[in-house]
Design a protein around this motif. Structure first.
Motif, short mmCIF file in Angstrom:
data_model
loop_
_atom_site.label_atom_id
_atom_site.label_comp_id
_atom_site.label_asym_id
_atom_site.label_seq_id
_atom_site.Cartn_x
_atom_site.Cartn_y
_atom_site.Cartn_z
N ILE A 141 -4.29 11.38 -0.83
CA ILE A 141 -2.88 11.26 0.20
C ILE A 141 -4.12 9.51 -1.02
O ILE A 141 -3.80 8.78 -1.30
N LEU A 142 -5.99 10.17 -1.29
CA LEU A 142 -6.57 9.40 -2.45
C LEU A 142 -5.53 8.73 -3.68
O LEU A 142 -5.14 7.94 -4.19
N ALA A 143 -5.07 10.41 -4.11
CA ALA A 143 -4.87 9.89 -6.12
C ALA A 143 -2.99 8.89 -5.80
O ALA A 143 -2.88 8.53 -6.13
N ALA A 144 -2.63 8.74 -4.33
CA ALA A 144 -1.10 7.78 -4.31
C ALA A 144 -1.62 6.69 -3.79
O ALA A 144 -0.89 5.85 -3.28
N LEU A 145 -3.32 6.31 -3.56
CA LEU A 145 -3.48 5.04 -3.54
C LEU A 145 -2.99 3.65 -3.99
O LEU A 145 -2.89 2.72 -3.62
N PRO A 146 -3.33 4.68 -5.60
CA PRO A 146 -3.54 3.20 -6.59
C PRO A 146 -1.68 2.94 -6.37
O PRO A 146 -1.56 1.89 -7.32
N GLY A 147 -1.05 4.05 -6.94
CA GLY A 147 0.42 3.34 -6.57
C GLY A 147 0.51 2.88 -5.44
O GLY A 147 1.74 2.35 -5.21
N GLU A 148 0.21 2.90 -4.26
CA GLU A 148 0.54 2.59 -3.16
C GLU A 148 0.31 0.58 -3.23
O GLU A 148 0.91 -0.23 -2.96
N LEU A 149 -0.65 0.87 -3.84
CA LEU A 149 -1.80 -0.37 -3.82
C LEU A 149 -0.71 -1.76 -5.28
O LEU A 149 -0.76 -2.57 -4.90
N ARG A 150 -0.23 -1.22 -6.33
CA ARG A 150 0.58 -1.51 -6.94
C ARG A 150 1.46 -1.55 -6.52
O ARG A 150 2.14 -3.21 -7.28
#
Length: 281
Positions: A141-150
């Protein structure tokens, strides 16, 4: 209200040649914050969510502790060359006026304090110590956060020139995202939203930022009781020291499936991680 983007003429030079064309830029304008009619500080920011910005700024500086501490916040008269209100001066009326001296917060990365003094000051000032336990953090889930933010950076899509900060639940749900030309302002806008929504202390949330993790950003997260901060880029040494001192999980270089965890290791689930190449800390 002021625009968040502006058009400027440019020369585009590329292997295909030279072309004159307009470019879309992010707007950067000063915001003067006043308390009771007296100037407190001026910050350079991208217009928008100014009310959230002042709530977050005053909260992380320890001037207020809740949204109810601000009675009113109103724009003062100020016009540009066309006679239009610039919306660049905000006057705040506090419920219980406090003696605040005008000062500059433009260089507030420890502001000349030694590391130990800076760490002690934050620990003393926060009203929301980070709990020792929870939440559990899944690396996937942490790894997906930058993409979700972007994916929620609408102004970045148009300009490519500003930072973002987002508050997420441990299962990856985005609660709010704010953008600004200044990374500290983006976090202040976000925490101001959280304060007004009564989400502070944010003991169950993750703060994700689009750039590096400076001491100042960790300090703001500590003031809000946030147990985990993720950053796309690197932290500073003092940021790591403060995270360790405060019991925060600090994650840097969060890109793709890789990340560096600098503190608060116990919150990160390692069951699925490959331990074959692990080394003792």
């Amino acid at each position: 209200m002021s625009r968040v983007t502006a058009r400027r003429r440019t020369l585009r030079i590329s292997p295909a040649g030279v072309v004159q064309r307009p470019d879309t830029l992010v707007v950067e304008e000063p915001l003067e914050i006043r308390t009771g009619g007296q100037s407190l500080t001026v910050t350079m920011r991208t217009p928008g969510a100014d009310i959230d910005l002042i709530h977050g700024f005053l909260f992380t500086e320890g001037i207020i502790t809740s949204a109810e501490d601000i009675v009113t916040a109103r724009y003062c008269a100020g016009t540009d060359e066309n006679g239009q209100n610039t919306y660049n001066v905000l006057d705040v009326q506090l419920r219980a006026p406090v003696p605040v001296q005008p000062r500059s917060f433009l260089t507030n990365s420890a502001c000349g304090l030694c590391g130990k003094t800076a760490l002690d000051e934050v620990r003393i000032r926060t009203n929301h110590p980070i709990p020792a336990a929870g939440p559990d953090l899944d690396p996937r889930i942490l790894a997906a956060l930058p993409g979700e933010l972007r994916s929620r950076q609408s102004v970045f899509d148009a300009t490519g020139g500003l930072h973002a900060a987002g508050l997420f639940t441990p299962d990856g749900e985005a609660l709010a995202v704010r953008e600004d030309v200044g990374r500290h302002n983006a976090v202040d806008k976000l925490l101001g939203w959280a304060l007004r929504e009564h989400r502070i202390p944010a003991h169950d949330l993750i703060l994700m930022v689009s750039g590096r993790a400076s001491f100042e950003l960790v300090q703001k997260a500590v003031m809000a009781g946030i147990p985990a901060l993720g950053a796309v880029s690197a932290p500073s040494s003092l940021a790591v020291d403060l995270a360790v001192e405060s019991g925060m999980t600090l994650i840097g270089f969060l890109r793709g499936e890789s990340m560096n965890v600098y503190s608060g290791f116990d919150r990160v689930r390692l069951e699925a991680a490959d331990r074959s190449a692990s080394h003792p800390l």
